[in-house]
Design an enzyme around this catalytic site. Structure first.
Site, short mmCIF file in Angstrom:
data_model
loop_
_atom_site.label_atom_id
_atom_site.label_comp_id
_atom_site.label_asym_id
_atom_site.label_seq_id
_atom_site.Cartn_x
_atom_site.Cartn_y
_atom_site.Cartn_z
CD GLU A 47 -25.26 -14.00 -17.75
OE1 GLU A 47 -26.05 -13.37 -18.85
OE2 GLU A 47 -25.52 -13.89 -16.63
CE LYS A 57 -28.94 -4.48 -20.66
NZ LYS A 57 -27.66 -5.40 -20.79
#
Length: 339
Positions: free
Chosen positions: A221, A188
């Site tokens: 995703e 992330k």
């Protein structure tokens, strides 16, 4: 000559102001926030300052921090709900994994990061919102890589954010923006330009967000969320996490969903490869993310998912996660010690 004359006449108007003192600059910074009835960021922590900041005008990051000018930083987010921090430890573990992949060391051990975040949330006095935090290679210069003498930095901010359980369905499209390679997708990091462009692309077409498909043709995703499906055989399936971000809420959903297998509503729960064809033929589809926690998807690329309505199993799964956020075990919910 006339154009040059206009430029000369306007030169005084275009002269850039030079702040003569820190006092004058602070007055300018406070002008913005004095007009705001309720500041959206009640508290920030900065390892550069060495403490918690309550004045929003002072919630700043040095311009020579390598996260700012090189994107050398990672971040994560935790939910604050009813005075509890949800899944804080899972999110802390993930930011440390992200930092390791980015070759960023933490200025503090995990236990200290945890203590800082708890105290920051308490100081904010926010009972519902989000807690966002960053690890960076720190300020020091404008070179490509950090110098040996440069210290890493840790920043965090509490955001006064209202959210509720999502119960309406949304439309999505297949993104044409290239998705990140696994090294970057599985951490992330702050390099979110592909994510932003992917979301903007969807909004420009009247959709809520988008779906990435990997180079093998499997569903990956969303721009900042995981995606899940209920097959026509009543199985819950999420894409493998090898090429995408391992979502904390998605992983918690996988832990909670077997309850619906036990009562006979689902036949199975698994991760796996999902082709676009199989995904579009699913009975139900959903986004999974921290503040949603489950968002029904009713249309993809202009075609309905299932019957085009919010699915019963989608909402049952949403209820499981929401109830866990509101009244789950102490292993997943940490009570904030507000003063």
């Amino acid at each position: 000559m006339a154009t040059n004359s206009v430029e000369i006449e306007n030169s005084e108007e275009s002269k850039v102001h030079v702040f003569s003192s820190s006092t004058e600059l602070l007055e300018k910074l406070h002008q913005k926030w004095n007009s705001v009835e309720k500041p959206p960021y009640p508290a920030m922590y900065s390892s550069v300052y060495g403490g918690i900041i309550l004045d929003p005008a002072m919630m700043v990051i040095p311009i020579d921090d390598h996260m700012v000018h090189r994107g050398h930083g990672v971040f994560d987010t935790a939910i604050i709900l009813d005075g509890y921090l949800y899944e804080l430890d899972a999110h802390l573990d993930r930011i440390l994994i992200s930092a390791s992949k980015a070759k960023i060391s933490s200025p503090f051990p995990k236990s200290t990061l945890r203590t800082i975040l708890i105290q920051l949330t308490a100081a904010s006095n926010i009972k519902k919102g989000t807690l966002r935090y960053w690890l960076t290679s720190g300020p020091g210069d404008f070179l490509l890589t950090p110098s040996n003498s440069q210290a890493p930095a840790f920043y965090a901010v509490v955001i006064d954010e209202q959210f509720s359980q999502c119960k309406h369905g949304v439309k999505v499209i297949t993104s044409t923006i290239p998705m990140k390679v696994p090294l970057f997708a599985t951490s992330k990091n702050v390099n979110y330009l592909p994510n932003v462009l992917s979301k903007l692309e969807a909004e420009e077409q009247g959709a809520f967000a988008s779906i990435w498909v990997d180079d093998e043709g499997y569903v990956a995703e969303g721009p900042n969320v995981n995606v899940a499906f209920v097959t026509r055989g009543n199985e819950l399936i999420l894409p493998y996490f090898e090429k995408i971000l391992s979502g904390c809420t998605a992983k918690r959903l996988l832990e909670l969903a077997p309850k619906l297998v036990e009562n006979g509503r689902l036949k199975g729960v698994k991760t796996g490869n999902i082709t676009v064809e199989d995904a579009k033929n699913a009975a139900e589809m959903m986004y999974v993310g921290s503040t949603l926690p489950v968002l029904p998807i009713i249309e993809w690329d202009g075609k309905p998912i299932g019957d085009g309505k919010v699915g019963e199993l989608t909402m049952a799964l949403s209820d499981l996660v929401w109830e866990d956020m509101v009244a789950g075990p102490e292993t997943h919910r940490l009570k904030v010690p507000y003063v």
